[in-house]
Write a protein that holds these residues in place. Sequence first.
Motif, PDB file in Angstrom:
ATOM      1  N   ILE A 122       0.820  -1.219   0.000  1.00  0.00           N
ATOM      2  CA  ILE A 122       0.000   0.000   0.000  1.00  0.00           C
ATOM      3  C   ILE A 122       0.855   1.270   0.000  1.00  0.00           C
ATOM      4  N   ALA A 123       2.169   1.111  -0.184  1.00  0.00           N
ATOM      5  CA  ALA A 123       3.070   2.278  -0.260  1.00  0.00           C
ATOM      6  C   ALA A 123       4.143   1.994  -1.305  1.00  0.00           C
ATOM      7  N   LYS A 124       3.713   1.915  -2.566  1.00  0.00           N
ATOM      8  CA  LYS A 124       4.593   1.487  -3.647  1.00  0.00           C
ATOM      9  C   LYS A 124       5.799   2.412  -3.825  1.00  0.00           C
ATOM     10  N   GLN A 125       5.573   3.711  -3.848  1.00  0.00           N
ATOM     11  CA  GLN A 125       6.685   4.632  -4.080  1.00  0.00           C
ATOM     12  C   GLN A 125       7.705   4.576  -2.948  1.00  0.00           C
ATOM     13  N   ARG A 126       7.225   4.424  -1.726  1.00  0.00           N
ATOM     14  CA  ARG A 126       8.134   4.295  -0.580  1.00  0.00           C
ATOM     15  C   ARG A 126       8.982   3.032  -0.711  1.00  0.00           C
ATOM     16  N   ALA A 127       8.359   1.923  -1.120  1.00  0.00           N
ATOM     17  CA  ALA A 127       9.081   0.657  -1.286  1.00  0.00           C
ATOM     18  C   ALA A 127      10.142   0.771  -2.378  1.00  0.00           C
ATOM     19  N   ILE A 128       9.813   1.438  -3.459  1.00  0.00           N
ATOM     20  CA  ILE A 128      10.776   1.621  -4.546  1.00  0.00           C
ATOM     21  C   ILE A 128      11.958   2.452  -4.054  1.00  0.00           C
ATOM     22  N   ALA A 129      11.686   3.531  -3.330  1.00  0.00           N
ATOM     23  CA  ALA A 129      12.765   4.368  -2.782  1.00  0.00           C
ATOM     24  C   ALA A 129      13.618   3.584  -1.789  1.00  0.00           C
ATOM     25  N   ASP A 130      12.978   2.789  -0.931  1.00  0.00           N
ATOM     26  CA  ASP A 130      13.720   1.976   0.044  1.00  0.00           C
ATOM     27  C   ASP A 130      14.579   0.926  -0.661  1.00  0.00           C
ATOM     28  N   ALA A 131      14.040   0.286  -1.685  1.00  0.00           N
ATOM     29  CA  ALA A 131      14.802  -0.719  -2.435  1.00  0.00           C
ATOM     30  C   ALA A 131      16.009  -0.079  -3.105  1.00  0.00           C
ATOM     31  N   ARG A 132      15.830   1.101  -3.665  1.00  0.00           N
ATOM     32  CA  ARG A 132      16.955   1.818  -4.291  1.00  0.00           C
ATOM     33  C   ARG A 132      18.014   2.186  -3.256  1.00  0.00           C
ATOM     34  N   ALA A 133      17.565   2.626  -2.080  1.00  0.00           N
ATOM     35  CA  ALA A 133      18.508   2.981  -1.026  1.00  0.00           C
ATOM     36  C   ALA A 133      19.294   1.760  -0.555  1.00  0.00           C
ATOM     37  N   LEU A 134      18.610   0.632  -0.357  1.00  0.00           N
ATOM     38  CA  LEU A 134      19.297  -0.590   0.063  1.00  0.00           C
ATOM     39  C   LEU A 134      20.249  -1.072  -1.028  1.00  0.00           C
ATOM     40  N   ARG A 135      19.845  -0.962  -2.279  1.00  0.00           N
ATOM     41  CA  ARG A 135      20.715  -1.344  -3.394  1.00  0.00           C
ATOM     42  C   ARG A 135      21.973  -0.472  -3.408  1.00  0.00           C
ATOM     43  N   ALA A 136      21.802   0.824  -3.230  1.00  0.00           N
ATOM     44  CA  ALA A 136      22.957   1.730  -3.208  1.00  0.00           C
ATOM     45  C   ALA A 136      23.887   1.411  -2.030  1.00  0.00           C
ATOM     46  N   LEU A 137      23.320   1.104  -0.881  1.00  0.00           N
ATOM     47  CA  LEU A 137      24.135   0.723   0.277  1.00  0.00           C
ATOM     48  C   LEU A 137      24.898  -0.573   0.006  1.00  0.00           C
ATOM     49  N   ALA A 138      24.226  -1.547  -0.592  1.00  0.00           N
ATOM     50  CA  ALA A 138      24.872  -2.831  -0.896  1.00  0.00           C
ATOM     51  C   ALA A 138      26.010  -2.629  -1.887  1.00  0.00           C
ATOM     52  N   GLU A 139      25.796  -1.782  -2.873  1.00  0.00           N
ATOM     53  CA  GLU A 139      26.845  -1.508  -3.850  1.00  0.00           C
ATOM     54  C   GLU A 139      28.015  -0.763  -3.221  1.00  0.00           C
ATOM     55  N   ALA A 140      27.724   0.154  -2.309  1.00  0.00           N
ATOM     56  CA  ALA A 140      28.780   0.938  -1.669  1.00  0.00           C
ATOM     57  C   ALA A 140      29.591   0.125  -0.658  1.00  0.00           C
ATOM     58  N   HIS A 141      28.944  -0.838   0.009  1.00  0.00           N
ATOM     59  CA  HIS A 141      29.612  -1.599   1.068  1.00  0.00           C
ATOM     60  C   HIS A 141      30.034  -3.003   0.663  1.00  0.00           C
ATOM     61  N   GLY A 142      29.496  -3.496  -0.435  1.00  0.00           N
ATOM     62  CA  GLY A 142      29.759  -4.880  -0.827  1.00  0.00           C
ATOM     63  C   GLY A 142      30.988  -5.017  -1.695  1.00  0.00           C
ATOM     64  N   ILE A 143      31.230  -6.247  -2.132  1.00  0.00           N
ATOM     65  CA  ILE A 143      32.349  -6.504  -3.025  1.00  0.00           C
ATOM     66  C   ILE A 143      31.928  -6.209  -4.455  1.00  0.00           C
ATOM     67  N   ARG A 144      32.870  -5.856  -5.284  1.00  0.00           N
ATOM     68  CA  ARG A 144      32.563  -5.517  -6.679  1.00  0.00           C
ATOM     69  C   ARG A 144      32.619  -6.742  -7.588  1.00  0.00           C
ATOM     70  N   GLU A 145      33.591  -7.630  -7.357  1.00  0.00           N
ATOM     71  CA  GLU A 145      33.789  -8.822  -8.190  1.00  0.00           C
ATOM     72  C   GLU A 145      33.572 -10.067  -7.351  1.00  0.00           C
ATOM     73  N   PRO A 146      32.893 -11.078  -7.882  1.00  0.00           N
ATOM     74  CA  PRO A 146      32.791 -12.338  -7.156  1.00  0.00           C
ATOM     75  C   PRO A 146      34.178 -12.933  -6.946  1.00  0.00           C
ATOM     76  N   GLU A 147      34.359 -13.682  -5.853  1.00  0.00           N
ATOM     77  CA  GLU A 147      35.654 -14.285  -5.545  1.00  0.00           C
ATOM     78  C   GLU A 147      36.057 -15.216  -6.672  1.00  0.00           C
ATOM     79  N   GLY A 148      37.349 -15.193  -7.013  1.00  0.00           N
ATOM     80  CA  GLY A 148      37.852 -16.068  -8.063  1.00  0.00           C
ATOM     81  C   GLY A 148      37.785 -15.446  -9.442  1.00  0.00           C
ATOM     82  N   HIS A 149      37.235 -14.221  -9.580  1.00  0.00           N
ATOM     83  CA  HIS A 149      37.133 -13.555 -10.881  1.00  0.00           C
ATOM     84  C   HIS A 149      37.935 -12.279 -10.894  1.00  0.00           C
ATOM     85  N   GLU A 150      39.151 -12.354 -10.436  1.00  0.00           N
ATOM     86  CA  GLU A 150      39.986 -11.148 -10.417  1.00  0.00           C
ATOM     87  C   GLU A 150      40.492 -10.857 -11.796  1.00  0.00           C
TER      88      GLU A 150
END
Length: 151
Positions: A122-150
């Motif tokens: 019942i709050a579609k736009q909020r969910a989209i914004a939250d998903a984008r924020a979590l995605r940006a956090l995951a990209e900023a804090h996570g690894i860029r390449e899977p292990e073994g693919h250097e």
Amino acid sequence: MSELPALPVTFRPGRTRAVLLTAGVAIFVVITAVALLLDKLGPGERLSFIVTGALMFGVLAMLARVKVVADEAGVTVVNIATRRRLAWPEILQVNLRPGDPWVFLNLSDGTSLPALGIQPGIAKQRAIADARALRALAEAHGIREPEGHEG
């Protein structure tokens, strides 16, 4: 890319949570009132009405507890009956596709974890914004390449 949210941050479906908890309280109050107002019920029957109302409230409260908490070390996903802690590098992708009931996290172990704390109900736009924020956090804090693919 927009600015990252300050950590820690909690994502939860606020409107859905309010509806579920309000409905749970209302159901419990109505069933309890009916149990106490019906003269023909014995003590055991009254108690069974009240216990039934409490169980219904409990189920709705469990549905309302869902959330996703992100902090410097990773993400805690609290679903209806489970809680899972993930380090940032474990999250490879954050998905919320059209028609999805909630966000799915693709994990480094090859599995996908539903994250019910971000749902477009019942709050579609909020969910989209939250998903984008979590995605940006995951990209900023996570690894860029899977292990073994250097490179």
